[in-house]
Design a protein around this motif. Structure first.
Motif, mmCIF file in Angstrom:
data_model
loop_
_atom_site.group_PDB
_atom_site.id
_atom_site.type_symbol
_atom_site.label_atom_id
_atom_site.label_comp_id
_atom_site.label_asym_id
_atom_site.label_seq_id
_atom_site.Cartn_x
_atom_site.Cartn_y
_atom_site.Cartn_z
ATOM 1 N N LEU A 79 0.791 -1.273 -0.004
ATOM 2 C CA LEU A 79 -0.059 0.128 0.071
ATOM 3 C C LEU A 79 0.952 1.313 -0.040
ATOM 4 C CD1 LEU A 79 -2.626 1.334 0.251
ATOM 5 C CD2 LEU A 79 -2.595 1.267 2.681
ATOM 6 N N ALA A 80 1.708 1.135 0.835
ATOM 7 C CA ALA A 80 2.811 2.418 0.792
ATOM 8 C C ALA A 80 3.459 2.614 -0.289
ATOM 9 C CB ALA A 80 3.599 2.162 1.850
ATOM 10 N N ARG A 81 4.026 1.658 -0.816
ATOM 11 C CA ARG A 81 4.665 1.878 -2.370
ATOM 12 C C ARG A 81 3.775 2.235 -3.151
ATOM 13 N NH1 ARG A 81 5.690 -3.410 -3.392
ATOM 14 N NH2 ARG A 81 7.445 -3.578 -1.791
ATOM 15 N N GLU A 82 2.398 1.938 -3.418
ATOM 16 C CA GLU A 82 1.464 2.448 -4.207
ATOM 17 C C GLU A 82 1.130 4.000 -4.149
ATOM 18 O OE1 GLU A 82 -0.057 1.090 -7.216
ATOM 19 O OE2 GLU A 82 1.423 -0.837 -6.971
ATOM 20 N N LEU A 83 1.053 4.273 -2.782
ATOM 21 C CA LEU A 83 0.946 5.590 -2.594
ATOM 22 C C LEU A 83 2.239 6.507 -2.676
ATOM 23 C CD1 LEU A 83 -1.306 5.159 0.735
ATOM 24 C CD2 LEU A 83 -2.057 6.100 -1.235
ATOM 25 N N GLY A 84 3.381 5.752 -2.910
ATOM 26 C CA GLY A 84 4.545 6.721 -2.901
ATOM 27 C C GLY A 84 4.917 7.278 -1.700
ATOM 28 N N ILE A 85 4.945 6.609 -0.642
ATOM 29 C CA ILE A 85 5.411 6.852 0.739
ATOM 30 C C ILE A 85 5.935 5.712 1.463
ATOM 31 C CG2 ILE A 85 3.580 8.610 1.151
ATOM 32 C CD1 ILE A 85 2.177 6.782 2.849
ATOM 33 N N LYS A 86 6.584 6.003 2.600
ATOM 34 C CA LYS A 86 7.225 4.924 3.450
ATOM 35 C C LYS A 86 6.192 4.367 4.107
ATOM 36 C CE LYS A 86 11.777 7.241 3.428
ATOM 37 N NZ LYS A 86 12.968 6.641 3.498
ATOM 38 N N HIS A 87 6.319 3.150 4.438
ATOM 39 C CA HIS A 87 5.250 2.337 5.157
ATOM 40 C C HIS A 87 4.971 2.876 6.710
ATOM 41 C CE1 HIS A 87 8.647 -0.199 6.359
ATOM 42 N NE2 HIS A 87 7.730 -0.681 7.512
ATOM 43 N N ASN A 88 6.330 3.378 7.096
ATOM 44 C CA ASN A 88 6.106 3.752 8.648
ATOM 45 C C ASN A 88 5.225 4.881 8.660
ATOM 46 O OD1 ASN A 88 7.851 1.881 9.124
ATOM 47 N ND2 ASN A 88 9.877 3.292 9.447
ATOM 48 N N ALA A 89 4.903 5.977 7.589
ATOM 49 C CA ALA A 89 4.247 6.789 7.637
ATOM 50 C C ALA A 89 2.674 6.291 7.858
ATOM 51 C CB ALA A 89 4.246 7.510 6.326
ATOM 52 N N LEU A 90 2.255 5.322 7.358
ATOM 53 C CA LEU A 90 0.911 4.763 7.556
ATOM 54 C C LEU A 90 0.582 4.503 9.153
ATOM 55 C CD1 LEU A 90 0.859 2.247 4.727
ATOM 56 C CD2 LEU A 90 -0.279 4.398 4.737
ATOM 57 N N TYR A 91 1.681 4.296 9.801
ATOM 58 C CA TYR A 91 1.446 4.107 11.141
ATOM 59 C C TYR A 91 1.082 5.353 11.905
ATOM 60 C CZ TYR A 91 2.971 -0.778 10.559
ATOM 61 O OH TYR A 91 3.040 -2.026 10.362
ATOM 62 N N SER A 92 1.548 6.567 11.462
ATOM 63 C CA SER A 92 1.296 7.648 12.138
ATOM 64 C C SER A 92 0.225 8.447 11.904
ATOM 65 C CB SER A 92 2.831 8.773 11.867
ATOM 66 O OG SER A 92 2.501 9.340 10.422
ATOM 67 N N TRP A 93 -0.636 8.115 10.868
ATOM 68 C CA TRP A 93 -1.569 8.754 10.391
ATOM 69 C C TRP A 93 -2.884 8.515 11.361
ATOM 70 C CZ3 TRP A 93 -2.695 6.900 4.616
ATOM 71 C CH2 TRP A 93 -1.625 7.723 3.950
ATOM 72 N N ASN A 94 -3.525 9.763 11.736
ATOM 73 C CA ASN A 94 -4.769 9.751 12.600
ATOM 74 C C ASN A 94 -5.893 9.723 11.609
ATOM 75 O OD1 ASN A 94 -3.513 9.906 15.096
ATOM 76 N ND2 ASN A 94 -3.292 12.276 14.651
ATOM 77 N N GLU B 219 -4.409 14.648 0.527
ATOM 78 C CA GLU B 219 -3.659 14.635 -0.734
ATOM 79 C C GLU B 219 -3.580 13.323 -1.210
ATOM 80 O OE1 GLU B 219 -0.449 15.462 2.457
ATOM 81 O OE2 GLU B 219 -2.469 16.095 2.120
ATOM 82 N N HIS B 220 -3.766 12.285 -0.386
ATOM 83 C CA HIS B 220 -3.718 10.890 -0.649
ATOM 84 C C HIS B 220 -4.897 10.311 -0.840
ATOM 85 C CE1 HIS B 220 0.689 10.789 0.029
ATOM 86 N NE2 HIS B 220 0.485 11.294 1.186
ATOM 87 N N VAL B 221 -6.070 10.919 -0.501
ATOM 88 C CA VAL B 221 -7.366 9.956 -0.604
ATOM 89 C C VAL B 221 -7.671 9.496 -2.126
ATOM 90 C CG1 VAL B 221 -9.722 10.415 -0.339
ATOM 91 C CG2 VAL B 221 -8.435 11.640 1.381
ATOM 92 N N LEU B 222 -7.572 10.383 -2.982
ATOM 93 C CA LEU B 222 -8.006 9.536 -4.266
ATOM 94 C C LEU B 222 -7.171 8.535 -4.907
ATOM 95 C CD1 LEU B 222 -8.782 13.200 -6.336
ATOM 96 C CD2 LEU B 222 -10.439 11.500 -4.972
ATOM 97 N N LYS B 223 -5.757 8.627 -4.624
ATOM 98 C CA LYS B 223 -5.012 7.531 -4.990
ATOM 99 C C LYS B 223 -5.271 6.372 -4.012
ATOM 100 C CE LYS B 223 -0.459 7.353 -6.561
ATOM 101 N NZ LYS B 223 0.997 7.707 -6.684
ATOM 102 N N PHE B 224 -5.512 6.671 -2.771
ATOM 103 C CA PHE B 224 -5.945 5.462 -2.104
ATOM 104 C C PHE B 224 -7.255 4.878 -2.225
ATOM 105 C CE2 PHE B 224 -7.447 4.089 2.212
ATOM 106 C CZ PHE B 224 -6.349 3.853 3.157
ATOM 107 N N GLU B 225 -8.337 5.851 -2.604
ATOM 108 C CA GLU B 225 -9.353 5.362 -3.114
ATOM 109 C C GLU B 225 -9.125 4.199 -4.554
ATOM 110 O OE1 GLU B 225 -13.802 6.893 -4.109
ATOM 111 O OE2 GLU B 225 -12.291 7.712 -5.314
ATOM 112 N N ARG B 226 -8.444 4.758 -5.292
ATOM 113 C CA ARG B 226 -8.106 3.955 -6.530
ATOM 114 C C ARG B 226 -7.492 2.735 -6.313
ATOM 115 N NH1 ARG B 226 -3.811 3.396 -9.322
ATOM 116 N NH2 ARG B 226 -2.714 5.609 -8.398
ATOM 117 N N ILE B 227 -6.393 2.605 -5.307
ATOM 118 C CA ILE B 227 -5.751 1.537 -4.998
ATOM 119 C C ILE B 227 -6.585 0.342 -4.324
ATOM 120 C CG2 ILE B 227 -3.686 0.465 -3.505
ATOM 121 C CD1 ILE B 227 -2.564 3.365 -4.118
ATOM 122 N N THR B 228 -7.599 0.963 -3.454
ATOM 123 C CA THR B 228 -7.925 -0.156 -2.442
ATOM 124 C C THR B 228 -9.580 -0.092 -2.579
ATOM 125 O OG1 THR B 228 -8.867 1.753 -0.694
ATOM 126 C CG2 THR B 228 -6.598 0.670 -0.651
#
Length: 67
Positions: free
Chosen positions: A18-33, A38-47
């Protein structure tokens, strides 16, 4: 990690995938509240998770199906 990211990661083949597809490091996903806007539309398309479910504060509630 927030539930929506856990669900999305399962659909995308894991956190790293998921992180790779979003173009971020996977550790960032753990810090999201919540998913950053800015990631929502790509997140929607991927998942396949609706942008309305991901960020109703930005995109509003899920509209009813057009009849």
């Amino acid at each position: 990690m927030i539930k929506i990211v856990e669900t999305a990661a399962e659909r995308a083949g894991g956190i790293v995938s998921l992180a790779r597809e979003l173009g971020i490091k996977h550790n960032a996903l753990y810090s999201w509240n919540r998913v950053p806007a800015e990631h929502v539309l790509k997140f929607e398309r991927i998942t396949g998770v609706s942008r309305h479910k991901i960020r109703p504060d930005v995109f509003g509630e899920q509209p009813e199906a057009v009849r």
